[in-house]
Design a protein around this motif. Structure first.
Motif, PDB file in Angstrom:
ATOM      1  N   GLU A  19       0.618 -12.305  -0.910  1.00 31.11           N
ATOM      2  CA  GLU A  19       1.432 -11.420  -0.609  1.00 31.11           C
ATOM      3  C   GLU A  19       0.025  -9.971  -0.611  1.00 31.11           C
ATOM      4  O   GLU A  19      -0.979  -9.927  -0.624  1.00 31.11           O
ATOM      5  N   GLY A  21      -0.680  -6.467  -0.357  1.00 27.71           N
ATOM      6  CA  GLY A  21      -0.544  -4.975  -1.404  1.00 27.71           C
ATOM      7  C   GLY A  21      -0.014  -3.878  -1.031  1.00 27.71           C
ATOM      8  O   GLY A  21      -0.023  -3.310   0.060  1.00 27.71           O
ATOM      9  N   SER A  22       0.612  -2.733  -1.577  1.00 28.87           N
ATOM     10  CA  SER A  22       0.930  -1.830  -1.056  1.00 28.87           C
ATOM     11  C   SER A  22      -0.198  -0.222  -0.422  1.00 28.87           C
ATOM     12  O   SER A  22      -0.436  -0.259   0.932  1.00 28.87           O
ATOM     13  N   ALA A  23      -1.392  -0.644  -1.097  1.00 30.50           N
ATOM     14  CA  ALA A  23      -2.253  -0.190  -0.323  1.00 30.50           C
ATOM     15  C   ALA A  23      -3.004  -0.724   1.521  1.00 30.50           C
ATOM     16  O   ALA A  23      -3.230  -0.016   2.266  1.00 30.50           O
ATOM     17  N   GLU A  24      -2.531  -1.906   1.261  1.00 28.89           N
ATOM     18  CA  GLU A  24      -3.025  -3.057   2.353  1.00 28.89           C
ATOM     19  C   GLU A  24      -2.335  -2.740   3.408  1.00 28.89           C
ATOM     20  O   GLU A  24      -2.538  -2.514   4.789  1.00 28.89           O
ATOM     21  N   PHE A  25      -1.291  -2.579   3.094  1.00 28.57           N
ATOM     22  CA  PHE A  25       0.630  -2.114   3.824  1.00 28.57           C
ATOM     23  C   PHE A  25       0.397  -0.659   4.186  1.00 28.57           C
ATOM     24  O   PHE A  25       0.696  -0.560   5.224  1.00 28.57           O
ATOM     25  N   GLU A  26      -0.222   0.160   3.981  1.00 25.37           N
ATOM     26  CA  GLU A  26       0.036   1.381   3.667  1.00 25.37           C
ATOM     27  C   GLU A  26      -1.373   1.233   5.145  1.00 25.37           C
ATOM     28  O   GLU A  26      -1.086   2.232   6.294  1.00 25.37           O
ATOM     29  N   GLU A  62      11.300   2.194   7.520  1.00 29.59           N
ATOM     30  CA  GLU A  62      10.450   0.477   8.500  1.00 29.59           C
ATOM     31  C   GLU A  62      10.260   0.850   9.727  1.00 29.59           C
ATOM     32  O   GLU A  62       9.974  -0.241  10.133  1.00 29.59           O
ATOM     33  N   THR A 101       8.519  -3.768   1.680  1.00 32.06           N
ATOM     34  CA  THR A 101       9.095  -2.483   1.444  1.00 32.06           C
ATOM     35  C   THR A 101       7.562  -2.406   1.469  1.00 32.06           C
ATOM     36  O   THR A 101       6.461  -2.491   1.797  1.00 32.06           O
ATOM     37  N   LYS A 102       7.665  -0.726   1.005  1.00 31.92           N
ATOM     38  CA  LYS A 102       6.251   0.268   1.130  1.00 31.92           C
ATOM     39  C   LYS A 102       5.389  -0.725   0.282  1.00 31.92           C
ATOM     40  O   LYS A 102       4.639  -0.031   0.334  1.00 31.92           O
ATOM     41  N   GLU A 103       5.730  -1.466  -0.752  1.00 32.38           N
ATOM     42  CA  GLU A 103       5.174  -2.008  -2.001  1.00 32.38           C
ATOM     43  C   GLU A 103       4.083  -2.589  -0.979  1.00 32.38           C
ATOM     44  O   GLU A 103       3.308  -3.483  -1.595  1.00 32.38           O
ATOM     45  N   GLY A 104       4.202  -3.536   0.435  1.00 39.01           N
ATOM     46  CA  GLY A 104       3.874  -4.658   1.003  1.00 39.01           C
ATOM     47  C   GLY A 104       5.335  -5.260   0.921  1.00 39.01           C
ATOM     48  O   GLY A 104       6.909  -5.389   0.698  1.00 39.01           O
TER      49      GLY A 104
END
Length: 477
Positions: A19, A21-26, A62, A101-104
């Motif tokens: 998984e 996470g949101s911070a890494e994906f951002e 997206e 999603t933006k959350e990852g």
């Protein structure tokens, strides 16, 4: 990044569910924006100057997801592999799990890993080993090779005969028109060497310097497509006929070709060298036979990726050999009609044996707790330097200490097998021939088609280095 699960699957593979996470994906989305913004047109902004929020507002949140996933995946995968302490041996297959999603996002990576290996019998084995014998005819054959290398070609004023070398001009014509590759000037052709199209050399025999002749030739059916089965005419002119001037086998010959003063001493030295060469060959064959047994005795679920990588290595080695011969690889493939896919497929069988051999050696190293000291590594560097007539520091520029150490440890593993093994007398060659003949006859009777000989991939074996001195044994009389 967090690893949700790590499961073993068949063929020594591991399925990782990871998984992001949101911070890494951002952070990955921001990198994707910086990379892509110059390629996105936004009215009112110069290329690359539109803010990320404006672009996302126009094209959707997206818009950067796909590129961001490509950016985030390698780092997340490598971190997961490190966390799980996996020894991967190939590339993973990847599939997304759920929505992005933006959350990852979450993905599943199935990757081949180094297999668990269980050693079978590796001590106390037996294998046939040839007894080394050197006869007078063996020495004479080596002397003949020396003679051939020191044979001169001298011009003669007579008709050419088999064994002579004719210096010729030639040009080939198909239907009265010259064809590509059919012309040569001042070409030295040894008559009887069969280096030209069948029937050509035979028709040069009998010609002498100054003669010109038209030679009729029909190319073989298996010749390359443009000329296969075609009847052509070669216009040939002989400039010179040369015969071999063979040196007399006496003490003067020995002085000319060696450091010895007499032919007797030269023969004794040749016998010694042939004996040493054959002893090394016998030792290597014995090692190979034993290590093949060890490799066959291991239990391991070998991943396909390891075999494919080894097959590719064999193919790369083959390409290198072709390049060293001076023929471009693509041209060689076209000339021979070979297919790279077929070469790789044919390489899988020897690649499988090699991978199992490497796994067996690694397992012996672990089981025997083998290692090499710094002193042993340094001694090996010195030995190699002496062998190649180089400075030790120069050898170290070409070889890393870790490479030398690994090789020494592998040699120790092979020695564990060889030192505990028993050499048996090989089966008599006459019996082997009879058995082979019976097998061939049986196959013919059953109408079986014999498998094609494998081209290309050269079998690599895990054994002592080619430069390693074989254990000394008593010289054969």
């Amino acid at each position: 990044m967090s690893v949700k699960s790590c499961e073993k699957v068949e063929k020594s593979q591991v399925a990782l569910t990871i998984e992001v996470g949101s911070a890494e994906f951002e952070a990955a989305i921001e990198k994707a924006y910086q990379k892509m913004r110059k390629k996105i047109n936004v009215p009112g902004f110069r290329p690359g100057k539109a803010p990320r929020k404006i672009i996302e507002g126009m094209y959707g949140a997206e818009v950067f997801f796909e590129e961001a996933i490509n950016i985030a995946f390698p780092e997340a995968y490598e971190a997961a592999v490190k966390e799980q302490e996996l020894q991967v041996v190939g590339y993973p297959s990847v599939e997304m799990v759920g929505e992005v999603t933006k959350e990852g996002f979450t993905f599943k990576a199935t990757t081949p890993v180094y297999p668990e290996v269980t050693l079978g019998e590796y001590k106390g084995l037996s294998a046939p080993k040839d007894e080394v014998k050197v006869t007078a005819s063996d020495v004479d054959e080596r002397l003949k090779q020396l003679s051939d290398r020191n044979t001169r070609l001298v011009s003669v004023e007579r008709e050419a005969k088999e064994g002579d070398t004719a210096v010729i001009d030639f040009e080939g014509f198909l239907n009265g028109e010259p064809f590509d590759g059919g012309k040569g000037e001042n070409h030295s052709l040894e008559l009887g060497s069969h280096s030209f199209v069948p029937g050509f050399e035979e028709q040069v025999i009998g010609m002498k310097a100054g003669d010109e002749k038209d030679i009729d030739i029909t190319f073989p059916e298996d010749y390359h497509a443009d000329l296969a089965g075609k009847a052509v005419v070669f216009k040939v002119k002989v400039h010179e006929v040369k015969e071999k001037e063979v040196p007399v086998m006496d003490d003067e010959f020995a002085k000319d070709v060696s450091e010895f003063d007499t032919l007797k001493d030269l023969k004794a030295d040749l016998k010694k060298k042939i004996t040493e060469e054959r002893q090394k060959e016998a030792d290597r064959a014995f090692e190979d036979a034993l290590m093949e047994q060890v490799a066959a005795n291991i239990t391991a679920d070998v991943p396909d990726a390891m075999i494919e990588t080894q097959a590719r290595q064999f193919l790369d080695n083959f390409k290198m050999q072709i390049a060293q011969s001076g023929i471009p690889y693509d041209q060689y493939m076209q000339m021979t009609g070979m297919d790279e896919g077929k070469l790789l497929e044919d390489a899988k069988e020897p690649a499988t044996r090699q991978v199992r051999m490497d796994l067996a050696v690694a397992a012996i190293i672990k089981a025997e707790n083998l290692d090499a000291t710094d002193e042993e590594v340094e001694a090996e560097f010195k030995r190699l330097a002496e062998q190649y007539g180089m400075d030790v520091e120069m050898v170290k520029k070409y070889l890393q200490a870790e490479q030398v150490k690994d090789q020494l440890i592998s040699q120790k593993a092979v020695a564990v097998v060889v030192d505990s093994a028993t050499a048996t007398k090989p089966e008599k060659k006459t019996a082997k021939k009879a058995a082979k003949k019976a097998e061939d006859e049986a196959e013919a009777a059953e109408g079986e088609e014999k498998p094609a000989k494998k081209p290309a991939a050269k079998k690599k074996t895990t054994k002592k280095a080619e430069t390693e001195e074989a254990p000394a044994e008593k010289d054969a009389e």
